[in-house]
Motif scaffolding. Structure first.
Motif, PDB file in Angstrom:
ATOM      1  N   ALA A   1       0.906  -1.211   0.082  1.00  0.00           N
ATOM      2  CA  ALA A   1      -0.020  -0.029   0.148  1.00  0.00           C
ATOM      3  C   ALA A   1       0.893   1.295   0.035  1.00  0.00           C
ATOM      4  N   ALA A   2       0.306   2.183  -0.768  1.00  0.00           N
ATOM      5  CA  ALA A   2       1.251   3.291  -0.864  1.00  0.00           C
ATOM      6  C   ALA A   2       0.383   4.677  -0.861  1.00  0.00           C
ATOM      7  N   PRO A   3      -0.292   4.754   0.327  1.00  0.00           N
ATOM      8  CA  PRO A   3      -1.224   6.140   0.560  1.00  0.00           C
ATOM      9  C   PRO A   3      -0.337   7.462   0.360  1.00  0.00           C
ATOM     10  N   ARG A   4      -0.756   8.491   0.231  1.00  0.00           N
ATOM     11  CA  ARG A   4      -0.362   9.667   0.539  1.00  0.00           C
ATOM     12  C   ARG A   4      -1.473  10.595   1.181  1.00  0.00           C
ATOM     13  N   LEU A   5      -0.926  11.163   2.530  1.00  0.00           N
ATOM     14  CA  LEU A   5      -1.843  11.733   3.297  1.00  0.00           C
ATOM     15  C   LEU A   5      -1.456  13.203   3.474  1.00  0.00           C
ATOM     16  N   ARG A   6      -2.165  13.980   3.465  1.00  0.00           N
ATOM     17  CA  ARG A   6      -2.095  15.494   3.622  1.00  0.00           C
ATOM     18  C   ARG A   6      -2.685  15.919   5.084  1.00  0.00           C
ATOM     19  N   ALA A   7      -2.021  16.314   5.987  1.00  0.00           N
ATOM     20  CA  ALA A   7      -2.466  16.743   7.193  1.00  0.00           C
ATOM     21  C   ALA A   7      -1.903  18.070   7.725  1.00  0.00           C
ATOM     22  N   ALA A   8      -2.792  18.878   8.346  1.00  0.00           N
ATOM     23  CA  ALA A   8      -2.531  20.080   8.916  1.00  0.00           C
ATOM     24  C   ALA A   8      -1.861  20.026  10.264  1.00  0.00           C
ATOM     25  N   GLU A   9      -1.017  20.897  10.542  1.00  0.00           N
ATOM     26  CA  GLU A   9      -0.309  20.854  11.667  1.00  0.00           C
ATOM     27  C   GLU A   9      -0.979  20.759  13.067  1.00  0.00           C
ATOM     28  N   GLY A  10      -0.797  19.632  13.801  1.00  0.00           N
ATOM     29  CA  GLY A  10      -1.277  19.470  15.097  1.00  0.00           C
ATOM     30  C   GLY A  10      -2.572  18.529  14.853  1.00  0.00           C
ATOM     31  N   LYS A  11      -3.084  18.440  13.757  1.00  0.00           N
ATOM     32  CA  LYS A  11      -4.572  17.563  13.434  1.00  0.00           C
ATOM     33  C   LYS A  11      -3.980  16.299  12.907  1.00  0.00           C
ATOM     34  N   PRO A  12      -4.593  15.406  13.464  1.00  0.00           N
ATOM     35  CA  PRO A  12      -4.261  13.741  13.260  1.00  0.00           C
ATOM     36  C   PRO A  12      -4.754  13.598  11.919  1.00  0.00           C
ATOM     37  N   ALA A  13      -4.022  12.616  11.007  1.00  0.00           N
ATOM     38  CA  ALA A  13      -4.473  11.966   9.742  1.00  0.00           C
ATOM     39  C   ALA A  13      -4.537  10.463  10.202  1.00  0.00           C
ATOM     40  N   GLU A  14      -5.515   9.919   9.842  1.00  0.00           N
ATOM     41  CA  GLU A  14      -5.561   8.438  10.125  1.00  0.00           C
ATOM     42  C   GLU A  14      -5.895   7.673   8.647  1.00  0.00           C
ATOM     43  N   LEU A  15      -5.034   6.296   8.471  1.00  0.00           N
ATOM     44  CA  LEU A  15      -5.148   5.435   7.413  1.00  0.00           C
ATOM     45  C   LEU A  15      -5.577   4.155   8.063  1.00  0.00           C
ATOM     46  N   LYS A  16      -6.697   3.669   7.297  1.00  0.00           N
ATOM     47  CA  LYS A  16      -7.304   2.430   7.812  1.00  0.00           C
ATOM     48  C   LYS A  16      -7.237   1.476   6.452  1.00  0.00           C
ATOM     49  N   ILE A  17      -6.521   0.297   6.654  1.00  0.00           N
ATOM     50  CA  ILE A  17      -6.681  -0.579   5.436  1.00  0.00           C
ATOM     51  C   ILE A  17      -6.914  -1.933   5.985  1.00  0.00           C
ATOM     52  N   GLY A  18      -8.084  -2.606   5.569  1.00  0.00           N
ATOM     53  CA  GLY A  18      -8.150  -4.022   6.070  1.00  0.00           C
ATOM     54  C   GLY A  18      -9.619  -4.325   5.952  1.00  0.00           C
ATOM     55  N   GLN A  19     -10.426  -5.247   6.859  1.00  0.00           N
ATOM     56  CA  GLN A  19     -11.764  -5.286   6.809  1.00  0.00           C
ATOM     57  C   GLN A  19     -12.128  -5.251   8.209  1.00  0.00           C
ATOM     58  N   GLU A  20     -13.549  -5.091   8.281  1.00  0.00           N
ATOM     59  CA  GLU A  20     -14.306  -4.885   9.702  1.00  0.00           C
ATOM     60  C   GLU A  20     -14.694  -6.401  10.107  1.00  0.00           C
ATOM     61  N   VAL A  21     -14.207  -6.644  11.363  1.00  0.00           N
ATOM     62  CA  VAL A  21     -14.603  -8.089  11.840  1.00  0.00           C
ATOM     63  C   VAL A  21     -15.449  -7.684  13.067  1.00  0.00           C
ATOM     64  N   PRO A  22     -16.621  -8.439  12.958  1.00  0.00           N
ATOM     65  CA  PRO A  22     -17.841  -8.248  13.981  1.00  0.00           C
ATOM     66  C   PRO A  22     -17.121  -9.104  15.380  1.00  0.00           C
ATOM     67  N   ILE A  23     -17.343  -8.600  16.557  1.00  0.00           N
ATOM     68  CA  ILE A  23     -17.177  -8.992  17.801  1.00  0.00           C
ATOM     69  C   ILE A  23     -18.040  -9.158  18.470  1.00  0.00           C
ATOM     70  N   PRO A  24     -18.778 -10.389  18.950  1.00  0.00           N
ATOM     71  CA  PRO A  24     -19.868 -10.368  19.879  1.00  0.00           C
ATOM     72  C   PRO A  24     -19.492  -9.933  21.244  1.00  0.00           C
ATOM     73  N   VAL A  25     -20.474  -9.182  21.731  1.00  0.00           N
ATOM     74  CA  VAL A  25     -20.375  -8.551  23.199  1.00  0.00           C
ATOM     75  C   VAL A  25     -21.766  -9.100  23.807  1.00  0.00           C
ATOM     76  N   THR A  26     -21.714  -9.613  24.871  1.00  0.00           N
ATOM     77  CA  THR A  26     -22.985 -10.384  25.677  1.00  0.00           C
ATOM     78  C   THR A  26     -23.067  -9.749  26.878  1.00  0.00           C
ATOM     79  N   SER A  27     -24.137  -8.975  27.145  1.00  0.00           N
ATOM     80  CA  SER A  27     -24.528  -8.553  28.343  1.00  0.00           C
ATOM     81  C   SER A  27     -25.605  -9.045  29.073  1.00  0.00           C
ATOM     82  N   TYR A  28     -25.821  -9.183  30.280  1.00  0.00           N
ATOM     83  CA  TYR A  28     -26.795  -9.989  31.100  1.00  0.00           C
ATOM     84  C   TYR A  28     -27.667  -9.137  31.634  1.00  0.00           C
ATOM     85  N   THR A  29     -29.061  -9.307  31.844  1.00  0.00           N
ATOM     86  CA  THR A  29     -30.021  -8.543  32.346  1.00  0.00           C
ATOM     87  C   THR A  29     -30.881  -9.574  33.165  1.00  0.00           C
TER      88      THR A  29
END
Length: 767
Positions: A378-406
């Motif tokens: 992967a060869a992305p090019r990110l342009r970011a301003a000073e002090g401002k974060p720039a994020e890059l995400k490459i992949g897939q979204e995986v569901p994670i089950p979260v169980t709560s009890y009532t």
């Protein structure tokens, strides 16, 4: 000939009819532009056909209405350019429709106003500089008088008398506040102006003064209450472009000691209410902090290499078990839970035929090796301003089950715990977060947080009866700070992850035999290895502009009394400019006069004498050391007049280069540069400063594309102020640009002078 004419007439009639039919088809489809074109062609072939004329006029009106409706749609969308185009087409189709013509005029006016606003926004810094240069601090000053050097000597005399004597020297009325207390003091001042003497007297005696009108000032004892009562307050609004409004307001309140300052974040405005010096300090603070944020273009290269190697070799039997089973009846149903059920008489007849032997049916020899290399680049090019974060995400979204009890209720009693399962998504792959900071020196600091994750095997977190499989993740994280130069590449590697697995299947004890064990038995060996490399190259798109003026200290008086140099005008206002001398006139040296020193003993000090200069009566001060330097000894200054030339395409305009305070100019050598795509320079001639007295002026010109060289000379020298070169321009293309002086030399009888070049003039060409 008659036959030829008949054939031509028939051919023309067929072409006209064919074009007319095409026009009717286009009209039926609602394509009125095409219908107008076809009817026009039919009428050209048959100009006397009335039906063609009627249909053409009808098509023109219908096409005009269609384009008028389109123009209204563009107006509703605030697309003025497209609306103007549609209105122009509608007007061309139906020139008699005044409503369309009036709307076209209004739209063009809105376009011109919009373009002017865009130019004003683009020239905000120049507008700001012009406003600051043209602004005059609205505080009263004394009427213009000569700030001549004086000499004062008083020995143990009344302070009030000294102030009054000083006022008589300058012709100023001196008043005293009710809190003023007279005392005896000694004064010895030599070669100072009236304002300098007044400043020193008030500072030593802890007093200050305030100008009431052009002839009167008042002396007041120094105290906080008196400052509040006498100091002028100014209200000024600053418009910031880049700084945070609230942070800047806090800076102003802390450093400039301004108690009344408010910000409008939505407009980017800061309003300050304070004294002249406090407003000047606030202006300096805002100018120093209202800098454009640095911007960085980060080139990131992410290389992930997965290496998988698998080997299988040796003997592989179809089954590594051998068995002996007794079945005298041949019925498998007689065997139950490993026990054989037989009748007693059969036991006496059991022999070898009643036994069944089970052995492996096949033997395999395996020699298999698998190697696999996988690359994800992967060869992305990110342009970011000073002090401002720039994020890059490459992949897939995986569901994670979260169980709560009532707690559930059933029939008014507790029904146990009820599970409720929801899903959260996690990005599996490459997650990169960069926060750049650009230093004024050009260094780039990158705060980096990188995460590389892989989806692992599912894991059972439930029971055997109720399995719950959830995904697992293999994660590698890198967090750190990089400091790189512009264009420098930083490489991050060594993020390795490996897995080795080996397996043996064969006869018990066969694995320990030296040679036979390697042949009789199946072996499997697998190696998995992954490595991630990161290459980061930042490039500065915009750096903070820190000027030398921002780094120079500013004198702001004392902690008790803030006072900014240059914030207030002089006591007698700005220094008047010397009027231009008559062409060819020679300046006569001023007569030297002496100034009588003021002495104590009740005698008022004598005012110093002053002689008029040749420029028109301005007093030239003389002090104890002799005559001061004349005003015309100042260097010659050069400006463009007007500073901005506004033209239209094809329209001619004029621009002049003006000399201020010129002395005995005999020749002028000038090189001008401009944008040849915007304007064309048609002529460069001598200005009024060289031609006003009628003396002949010789000119040598060389006009090129974007550059002009000219040399003007005359026998007698010219002095004063006025236009030295007149330039004639003609607009060629819409846009804006600059005209600059590349080189300028003034020839005198005593030698040559090279004055500082003026600020570039601005060229604005409208359509």
């Amino acid at each position: 000939m008659a036959a030829v004419a008949l054939v031509a007439l028939a051919t023309g009639g067929c072409a006209a009819h064919w074009a007319y039919r095409q026009g009717n088809d286009a009209a039926d489809k609602g394509d009125w532009d095409l219908a107008v074109a076809r009817y026009t062609r039919a009428l050209e072939k048959d100009p006397r056909n009335i039906r063609y004329k009627i249909n053409l006029e009808n098509a023109r009106v219908r096409a005009s209405r269609v384009h008028y409706d389109e123009a209204k749609k563009h107006l509703a969308a605030n697309d003025l350019q497209k609306a103007a185009e549609e209105l122009q087409i509608a007007t061309n189709y139906d020139p008699a429709n005044r409503s369309i013509a009036d709307d076209l005029v209004l739209v063009r006016q809105r376009i011109r106003k919009q373009e002017e606003e865009q130019r004003e926004r683009a020239d905000f810094e120049q507008t700001k500089a012009r406003a600051q240069a043209a602004a005059r601090t609205p505080v009263p000053v004394l009427s213009p008088r000569s700030p001549v050097p004086i000499t004062m000597r008083f020995e143990a005399d009344s302070l009030q008398k000294i102030y009054e004597s000083l006022g008589r020297i300058a012709g100023v009325n001196v008043l005293f506040d009710e809190g003023f207390r007279d005392k005896k003091t000694s004064v010895n001042l030599t070669g100072v102006t009236f304002q300098e003497a007044l400043d020193r007297l008030t500072f030593v005696n802890r007093q200050f003064y305030k100008v009431l009108d052009q002839n009167t000032l008042i002396v007041v004892p120094e105290s906080r209450q008196k400052r509040v009562a006498y100091d002028e307050l100014l209200l000024r609004t600053f418009y910031v472009q880049n700084a945070e409004v609230n942070d800047t307001v806090n800076l102003i309140k802390t450093l400039a000691k301004v108690t009344t300052a408010a910000g409008n974040p939505s407009l980017g405005a800061i309003t300050v209410l304070g004294t002249v010096d406090q407003v000047a300090m606030a202006e300096r603070i805002i100018d120093a902090n209202d800098k454009a944020r640095g911007e960085v273009l980060v080139e990131v290269q992410i290389l992930e290499v997965n290496r998988t190697s698998a080997k299988r070799w040796g003997l592989d039997l179809s089954n590594y078990t051998a068995g002996l089973t007794l079945s005298p009846t041949g019925n498998s149903s007689d065997i139950n839970a490993g026990l054989l059920s037989l009748r007693a008489p059969l036991l006496s007849s059991i022999n070898q035929a009643d036994w069944i032997v089970s052995i492996p049916s096949s033997i395999f020899m395996r020699f298999i090796q698998n190697d696999a290399n996988v690359r994800i680049l992967a060869a992305p090019r990110l342009r970011a301003a000073e002090g401002k974060p720039a994020e890059l995400k490459i992949g897939q979204e995986v569901p994670i089950p979260v169980t709560s009890y009532t707690v559930g209720l059933s029939g008014g009693t507790s029904g146990g715990y009820l599970p409720a399962t929801s899903f959260q998504y996690r990005n599996v792959g490459v997650n990169l977060k960069l926060t750049p900071r650009v230093a004024a020196s050009g260094d780039i600091t990158l705060e980096m947080a990188a995460e590389f994750s892989l989806l692992g095997e599912d894991r059972n977190v439930g029971s055997e009866d109720n399995p719950i499989n959830v995904p697992t993740f293999l994660t590698r994280n890198v967090t750190g700070v990089l400091r790189l130069r512009d264009g420098e590449t930083g490489l991050i590697g060594g993020l390795l992850q490996g897995r080795e697995a080996s397996n043996f299947s064969g006869i018990i004890g066969m694995n320990s035999l030296p040679i036979v064990g390697k042949l009789f038995g199946a072996r499997t060996k697998q190696q998995d290895e992954s490595e991630v490399l990161i290459s980061i190259t930042p490039r500065i798109v915009r750096a903070p502009k820190v000027t030398e003026e921002d780094m120079v200290a500013l004198r702001v008086g004392t902690q008790e009394v803030p006072k900014v140099d240059g914030a207030r005008p002089g006591l007698f206002g700005p220094e008047p400019e010397a009027p231009a001398a008559a062409p060819g006139a020679k300046a006569a040296p001023p007569p030297a006069r002496s100034a009588a020193p003021a002495t104590g003993g009740g005698t008022a000090p004598a005012a110093p004498a002053a002689g008029p200069d040749a420029a028109g009566g301005l007093p030239i001060p003389t002090g104890p050391g002799g005559p001061a330097v004349a005003a015309d000894a100042r260097p010659t200054t050069v400006v463009f007049s007007p500073p901005e030339v506004a033209l239209r395409v094809g329209e001619a305009g004029a621009l002049a280069l003006v000399l201020v305070g010129a002395k005995d100019v005999q020749s002028v050598e000038l090189t001008l540069t401009w944008d040849p795509a915007l304007v064309e320079v048609t002529d460069v001639a001598a200005g009024s400063l060289l031609t006003l007295d009628g003396s002949p002026v010789s000119a040598e010109r060389a006009l090129e594309s974007g550059r002009a060289r000219v040399r003007l000379s005359r026998a007698a020298g010219a002095s004063g102020s006025g236009a030295v070169v007149a330039v004639t321009l003609k607009g060629t293309k819409p846009g804006s640009g600059l005209v600059s002086v590349e080189a300028l030399a003034l020839g005198h009888g005593e030698g040559a002078e090279r004055p500082a070049p003026p600020a570039p003039g601005r060229l604005v060409v409208a359509p």
